[in-house]
Design a protein around this motif. Structure first.
Motif, PDB file in Angstrom:
ATOM      1  N   MET A   1      -5.786   8.463  -3.741  1.00 43.71           N
ATOM      2  CA  MET A   1      -5.152   8.243  -2.441  1.00 43.71           C
ATOM      3  C   MET A   1      -5.457   6.798  -2.070  1.00 43.71           C
ATOM      4  O   MET A   1      -6.621   6.425  -1.941  1.00 43.71           O
ATOM      5  CB  MET A   1      -5.683   9.210  -1.391  1.00 43.71           C
ATOM      6  N   TYR A   2      -4.431   5.984  -1.910  1.00 43.69           N
ATOM      7  CA  TYR A   2      -4.601   4.540  -1.918  1.00 43.69           C
ATOM      8  C   TYR A   2      -4.002   3.874  -0.682  1.00 43.69           C
ATOM      9  O   TYR A   2      -2.783   3.831  -0.514  1.00 43.69           O
ATOM     10  CB  TYR A   2      -3.934   3.989  -3.185  1.00 43.69           C
ATOM     11  N   SER A   3      -4.879   3.359   0.178  1.00 46.05           N
ATOM     12  CA  SER A   3      -4.408   2.616   1.347  1.00 46.05           C
ATOM     13  C   SER A   3      -4.329   1.124   1.062  1.00 46.05           C
ATOM     14  O   SER A   3      -3.688   0.391   1.805  1.00 46.05           O
ATOM     15  CB  SER A   3      -5.355   2.848   2.528  1.00 46.05           C
TER      16      SER A   3
ATOM     17  N   LEU B   1      -1.474   5.497  -7.819  1.00 52.21           N
ATOM     18  CA  LEU B   1      -2.038   5.117  -6.527  1.00 52.21           C
ATOM     19  C   LEU B   1      -1.080   5.661  -5.474  1.00 52.21           C
ATOM     20  O   LEU B   1       0.040   5.171  -5.332  1.00 52.21           O
ATOM     21  CB  LEU B   1      -2.158   3.595  -6.428  1.00 52.21           C
ATOM     22  N   ILE B   2      -1.507   6.681  -4.770  1.00 52.23           N
ATOM     23  CA  ILE B   2      -0.629   7.364  -3.822  1.00 52.23           C
ATOM     24  C   ILE B   2      -0.845   6.792  -2.427  1.00 52.23           C
ATOM     25  O   ILE B   2      -1.930   6.873  -1.875  1.00 52.23           O
ATOM     26  CB  ILE B   2      -0.893   8.884  -3.839  1.00 52.23           C
TER      27      ILE B   2
ATOM     28  N   LEU C   1       2.140   2.533  -8.193  1.00 53.29           N
ATOM     29  CA  LEU C   1       2.081   2.791  -6.753  1.00 53.29           C
ATOM     30  C   LEU C   1       3.138   3.818  -6.401  1.00 53.29           C
ATOM     31  O   LEU C   1       4.336   3.589  -6.574  1.00 53.29           O
ATOM     32  CB  LEU C   1       2.287   1.500  -5.959  1.00 53.29           C
ATOM     33  N   ILE C   2       2.690   4.969  -5.920  1.00 57.08           N
ATOM     34  CA  ILE C   2       3.590   6.034  -5.489  1.00 57.08           C
ATOM     35  C   ILE C   2       3.697   5.931  -3.968  1.00 57.08           C
ATOM     36  O   ILE C   2       2.727   6.195  -3.254  1.00 57.08           O
ATOM     37  CB  ILE C   2       3.048   7.436  -5.884  1.00 57.08           C
ATOM     38  N   GLU C   3       4.860   5.511  -3.488  1.00 56.39           N
ATOM     39  CA  GLU C   3       5.069   5.301  -2.063  1.00 56.39           C
ATOM     40  C   GLU C   3       5.651   6.569  -1.435  1.00 56.39           C
ATOM     41  O   GLU C   3       6.774   6.950  -1.736  1.00 56.39           O
ATOM     42  CB  GLU C   3       6.005   4.108  -1.830  1.00 56.39           C
TER      43      GLU C   3
END
Length: 186
Positions: free
Chosen positions: A121-123, A148-149, A182-184
């Protein structure tokens, strides 16, 4: 047991791109019988107060006895020792988590996209960027990409989304052999 309060660590103001970080400290808000005002509680000891002041740009470095260069080098050595110990523990923890992924039972959607070996889980902030970087170091490239969600509730326009895009570039620069995706999620 029911609680009539909760604690806050940061505040987001209404409207796009309006995020306000609050000064370091502990905050509370009375839910029952209160007036709705947020109360800031002082830090309990001198070290915490000094860190809070330094974080807000108000404080000075701690004073010590002896020559400034001696105390500074001792202070830096102590910080380095503790930082290295923390990094060692964090690296071991992330490595263990990445190695316990059950790859044989991962589901496949039938698409031609390779399934990710690990997802974070990626901010784009320091904590998630560090975890993604360590996961990249601890997982073999052959195991597949690392997803990277990033979740955005503002139509794809938020400080976290912008930080995630910038952080992705940095991860790709640091680990060019690793595929980070990167999964947006909007």
């Amino acid at each position: 047991m029911a609680f009539d309060w909760f604690a806050l660590s940061s505040v987001a103001l209404p409207g796009p791109h309006e995020v306000c970080e609050i000064p370091p400290g502990i905050y509370s808000l009375r839910l029952a019988g209160g007036n709705g005002a947020i109360q800031r509680h002082e830090w309990g000891d001198g070290v915490s107060r000094a860190l809070a002041a330094r974080g807000a740009g108000e404080g000075e470095a701690p004073q010590s006895h002896g020559s400034p260069s001696d105390s500074a080098s001792v202070h830096q050595a102590a910080i380095r020792k503790h930082a290295e110990a923390l990094l060692k523990l964090l690296r071991r923890s992330v490595g263990r988590r990445c190695h316990f992924v059950d790859r044989k039972n991962s589901c496949s959607s039938g698409e031609s996209i390779a399934s990710a070996s690990v997802a974070v889980m990626y901010s784009g902030g320091l904590d998630s960027a560090m975890l993604a970087h360590l996961a990249g170091e601890e997982t073999a490239v052959e195991a597949g990409p690392i997803d990277l969600i990033n979740i955005c509730f503002a139509g794809g326009e938020s400080p976290d989304r912008l930080a995630a895009l910038e952080g992705l570039k940095e991860l790709q620069h640091l680990q060019p052999e690793r595929e980070f995706r990167l999964i947006e999620v909007n």
